[in-house]
Structure formats: C-alpha cells, structure tokens
Design an enzyme around this catalytic site. Structure first.
Site, PDB file in Angstrom:
ATOM      1  N   TRP A 184       0.819  -1.165   0.095  1.00  0.00           N
ATOM      2  CA  TRP A 184      -0.044  -0.041   0.029  1.00  0.00           C
ATOM      3  C   TRP A 184       0.730   1.153   0.066  1.00  0.00           C
ATOM      4  O   TRP A 184       0.545   2.278  -0.591  1.00  0.00           O
ATOM      5  CB  TRP A 184      -1.036  -0.104   1.159  1.00  0.00           C
ATOM      6  CG  TRP A 184      -0.437   0.180   2.641  1.00  0.00           C
ATOM      7  CD1 TRP A 184       0.052  -1.083   3.346  1.00  0.00           C
ATOM      8  CD2 TRP A 184      -0.002   1.295   3.321  1.00  0.00           C
ATOM      9  NE1 TRP A 184       0.593  -0.490   4.400  1.00  0.00           N
ATOM     10  CE2 TRP A 184       0.588   0.804   4.458  1.00  0.00           C
ATOM     11  CE3 TRP A 184      -0.360   2.562   2.982  1.00  0.00           C
ATOM     12  CZ2 TRP A 184       1.079   1.766   5.170  1.00  0.00           C
ATOM     13  CZ3 TRP A 184       0.402   3.639   4.058  1.00  0.00           C
ATOM     14  CH2 TRP A 184       0.719   3.172   5.201  1.00  0.00           C
ATOM     15  N   GLU A 233      -4.588   6.689  -3.925  1.00  0.00           N
ATOM     16  CA  GLU A 233      -4.381   7.905  -3.463  1.00  0.00           C
ATOM     17  C   GLU A 233      -3.729   9.041  -3.935  1.00  0.00           C
ATOM     18  O   GLU A 233      -3.346  10.203  -3.245  1.00  0.00           O
ATOM     19  CB  GLU A 233      -3.920   7.803  -1.981  1.00  0.00           C
ATOM     20  CG  GLU A 233      -4.691   6.590  -0.920  1.00  0.00           C
ATOM     21  CD  GLU A 233      -4.036   6.377   0.320  1.00  0.00           C
ATOM     22  OE1 GLU A 233      -3.887   7.318   0.942  1.00  0.00           O
ATOM     23  OE2 GLU A 233      -3.862   5.275   0.750  1.00  0.00           O
ATOM     24  N   ASP A 237      -3.280  11.256   7.019  1.00  0.00           N
ATOM     25  CA  ASP A 237      -3.208   9.793   7.647  1.00  0.00           C
ATOM     26  C   ASP A 237      -4.838   9.512   7.682  1.00  0.00           C
ATOM     27  O   ASP A 237      -5.550  10.542   7.599  1.00  0.00           O
ATOM     28  CB  ASP A 237      -2.500   9.849   9.096  1.00  0.00           C
ATOM     29  CG  ASP A 237      -2.520   8.562   9.672  1.00  0.00           C
ATOM     30  OD1 ASP A 237      -3.582   7.929  10.215  1.00  0.00           O
ATOM     31  OD2 ASP A 237      -1.485   8.041   9.438  1.00  0.00           O
ATOM     32  N   LYS A 241      -6.237   8.608  10.070  1.00  0.00           N
ATOM     33  CA  LYS A 241      -6.956   8.833  11.329  1.00  0.00           C
ATOM     34  C   LYS A 241      -7.288  10.254  11.026  1.00  0.00           C
ATOM     35  O   LYS A 241      -8.441  10.443  12.168  1.00  0.00           O
ATOM     36  CB  LYS A 241      -5.801   8.727  12.434  1.00  0.00           C
ATOM     37  CG  LYS A 241      -5.237   7.478  12.798  1.00  0.00           C
ATOM     38  CD  LYS A 241      -4.187   7.674  13.801  1.00  0.00           C
ATOM     39  CE  LYS A 241      -3.476   6.300  13.795  1.00  0.00           C
ATOM     40  NZ  LYS A 241      -2.384   5.849  12.610  1.00  0.00           N
ATOM     41  N   PRO A 243       8.281   1.219  14.512  1.00  0.00           N
ATOM     42  CA  PRO A 243       7.085   1.729  13.793  1.00  0.00           C
ATOM     43  C   PRO A 243       6.240   0.782  13.305  1.00  0.00           C
ATOM     44  O   PRO A 243       6.406  -0.534  14.029  1.00  0.00           O
ATOM     45  CB  PRO A 243       7.938   2.110  12.305  1.00  0.00           C
ATOM     46  CG  PRO A 243       9.165   1.054  12.493  1.00  0.00           C
ATOM     47  CD  PRO A 243       9.547   0.854  13.937  1.00  0.00           C
ATOM     48  N   HIS A 297       9.055   0.710   6.638  1.00  0.00           N
ATOM     49  CA  HIS A 297       9.395   1.648   5.610  1.00  0.00           C
ATOM     50  C   HIS A 297       9.442   2.934   5.790  1.00  0.00           C
ATOM     51  O   HIS A 297       8.400   3.524   6.921  1.00  0.00           O
ATOM     52  CB  HIS A 297       8.244   1.570   4.365  1.00  0.00           C
ATOM     53  CG  HIS A 297       8.559   2.594   3.301  1.00  0.00           C
ATOM     54  ND1 HIS A 297       9.294   2.281   2.088  1.00  0.00           N
ATOM     55  CD2 HIS A 297       8.460   3.993   3.134  1.00  0.00           C
ATOM     56  CE1 HIS A 297       9.330   3.336   1.470  1.00  0.00           C
ATOM     57  NE2 HIS A 297       8.902   4.404   1.913  1.00  0.00           N
ATOM     58  N   LEU A 298      10.273   3.741   5.934  1.00  0.00           N
ATOM     59  CA  LEU A 298      10.682   4.836   6.826  1.00  0.00           C
ATOM     60  C   LEU A 298       9.504   6.101   6.478  1.00  0.00           C
ATOM     61  O   LEU A 298       9.423   6.213   5.407  1.00  0.00           O
ATOM     62  CB  LEU A 298      12.181   5.684   6.473  1.00  0.00           C
ATOM     63  CG  LEU A 298      12.363   6.701   7.469  1.00  0.00           C
ATOM     64  CD1 LEU A 298      12.781   6.335   8.916  1.00  0.00           C
ATOM     65  CD2 LEU A 298      13.373   7.566   6.828  1.00  0.00           C
ATOM     66  N   HIS A 299       8.963   6.639   7.515  1.00  0.00           N
ATOM     67  CA  HIS A 299       7.899   7.431   7.450  1.00  0.00           C
ATOM     68  C   HIS A 299       7.804   8.519   8.516  1.00  0.00           C
ATOM     69  O   HIS A 299       8.458   8.147   9.698  1.00  0.00           O
ATOM     70  CB  HIS A 299       6.549   6.734   7.242  1.00  0.00           C
ATOM     71  CG  HIS A 299       6.199   6.025   8.357  1.00  0.00           C
ATOM     72  ND1 HIS A 299       6.551   4.800   8.470  1.00  0.00           N
ATOM     73  CD2 HIS A 299       5.341   6.097   9.516  1.00  0.00           C
ATOM     74  CE1 HIS A 299       6.262   4.060   9.600  1.00  0.00           C
ATOM     75  NE2 HIS A 299       5.168   4.746  10.272  1.00  0.00           N
TER      76      HIS A 299
END
Length: 268
Positions: free
Chosen positions: A106, A116, A136, A138, A202, A206-208
């Site tokens: 995703w 998206e 996000d 949320k 995390p 995957h770095l975020h």
C-alpha cells in the site's frame, strides 16, 4: 461477517468519536437536542445530551477481511517496556523483521501513484532525498484540531530509525522543512504548532514521519515511542552512527511475536 456461502469471515470495526467542531457547538446546544438531567448540586449539574444525527458523527474504520494479526493488534493486552541495545537489534529485532512478511504494498502504491494520488498534499520527487506527504487515515480533514499527515520517503531500503546515518540528513531536512511549508500553505497551521516525529518501533518498516497538531494527543505520540525529527537530525549531525550505538526504549504488547523473541533471548 457472513458471506454468500454462509461462511463467517472476521472483520475489525473501530469506532471513534470525532472531535467537536467549534463552529457547530452552538448548533449542538440549540438544534433539537435532548437533555436528561443526571445530577444537580448548587451551581453544578450534569446531563446526558443526545445531539441530532448530523452532529453526532462516529468515525468508523473497517478492516475486512481481517487476519489473525489484525485481531491480535486490537485486542487489549498487557504492555511491557523493552530497552533494546544495538546488539539486541542485530540479534533479535532485525532477524525478526527479516523473517516476517510485512506487506507494505500500500505504501508503494502511494509512492507510484497507483492509489491515493488525489490525496497527495506535497511531493519532492527526488528518488534519494524526496518524499510524499499525505493525510493519515486517522484524520478526516474536517477540522484542524486532530490534523495528522504522514511523509513517506521514496527510498525503499530504509526500514526505521535504526538505519539512519548522517547520509540521510538531506532527506530528513527536506521532510522537516518542506513538510512544514506545505502544511502551512494548505492548512494554515504554522510549523511551531506541529509535532513532527518518527516511531520506534514503527507500525510498518518503511521510513515515514508523522506530522500532527501539537494540541492533539495522537496515538503513538508518547515518550516511549515518538522521536522528534528535529532531535533525530541534531543527533545524526553530532554522530553519524548515533542510532547504531544507543539503546532505544519502546513498548510491546504481551501477545506480539517480537516480545516473545525478546523473552526467548532472556531480555525481558
């Protein structure tokens, strides 16, 4: 959920009360609102208030079909603090990450604009030092009180905070500066009103980077999980191997496989 075949399939349904919107408070207190007195004492009284349906929204998130991992994630469990040294990371955490099939397709779909694309707030397309900024899930984007955006880096080999070195400073500085500018331009929220941080551990590898409204008590913004991006940048500027040297503390649920790995290693 019962399908056409009559067989049941698990689903997770998350219900959250959305924040009150300041401009609608007067409607909430005037429009066809039912009040039931619960207690009255001198100048103090409490009521049950039943607002009209249009002012009583409940954000509903559905995970379907839900796997056993999803079910376990949302069950209430005991939580334990783990103090992970670099040796623990190499001998326990990293082998665990490599042994699991964490799907982050995703994330790739967003980066490749297969999904998206219309939700992208800002993009730096540089394959090395670029990222995509998206709201996000949320955040319903109806109010700024619970503003929540995520920066997803284009580079795919950076799993987490543990992988970061001084090499990644241009990337991190881009996220910090451009992310603040994009949010100020689109939503009118100043950088000084944002909490900008990384999670460790995390929820996906995957770095975020998280951008949330400073006044919002966002999930995962607690001291045992959130690392402010500005602090991460300063730490790497002081020592390129800072996150390969220091111990990191994080919370794990008792039912998580990683917690069991730390138990087997005698670290809990």
């Amino acid at each position: 959920v019962t399908g056409h075949s009559g067989e049941g399939t698990d689903a997770v349904v998350i219900l959250e009360k959305t924040p009150f919107q300041e401009e609608k408070i007067s409607d909430l207190l005037e429009k066809h609102t039912k009040l039931e007195l619960q207690m009255s004492n001198d100048i103090y009284s409490t009521y049950h208030l039943y607002p009209p349906p249009e002012l009583n929204q409940i954000k509903t998130t559905v995970v379907y079909p839900a796997t056993e991992k999803h079910l376990q994630k949302y069950l209430r469990q005991e939580v334990h603090l783990i103090r992970e040294t670099w040796e623990d990371y190499e001998t326990v955490t990293l082998p665990f990450i490599q042994s699991q099939s964490f799907s982050i397709q995703w994330v790739y779909n967003i980066l490749e604009k297969k999904a998206e694309a219309d939700r992208i707030i800002h993009e730096n397309p540089d394959p090395c030092n670029g990222f995509v900024l998206v709201p996000d899930f949320k955040w319903n984007q109806n109010q700024l009180d619970d503003l929540y955006l995520i920066a997803l880096v284009h580079r795919r080999e950076i799993k987490s905070l543990r992988d970061l070195t001084a090499e990644h400073l241009p990337l991190l500085k881009n996220i910090l500066q451009e992310g603040k500018e994009a949010i100020a331009k689109r939503f009118g929220v100043a950088g000084s009103q944002l909490r900008i941080y990384l999670h460790y551990q995390p929820s996906y590898y995957h770095l975020h980077v998280h951008f949330t409204a400073l006044g919002y008590d966002a999930p995962g913004s607690s001291v045992e999980r959130a690392h402010l991006l500005a602090d991460v940048i300063d730490n790497l500027a002081l020592d390129s191997e800072y996150y390969q040297k220091r111990a990191l503390t994080f919370a794990l649920r008792a039912d998580e496989l990683l917690f069991k790995k730390f138990q087997e290693a005698g670290r809990v």
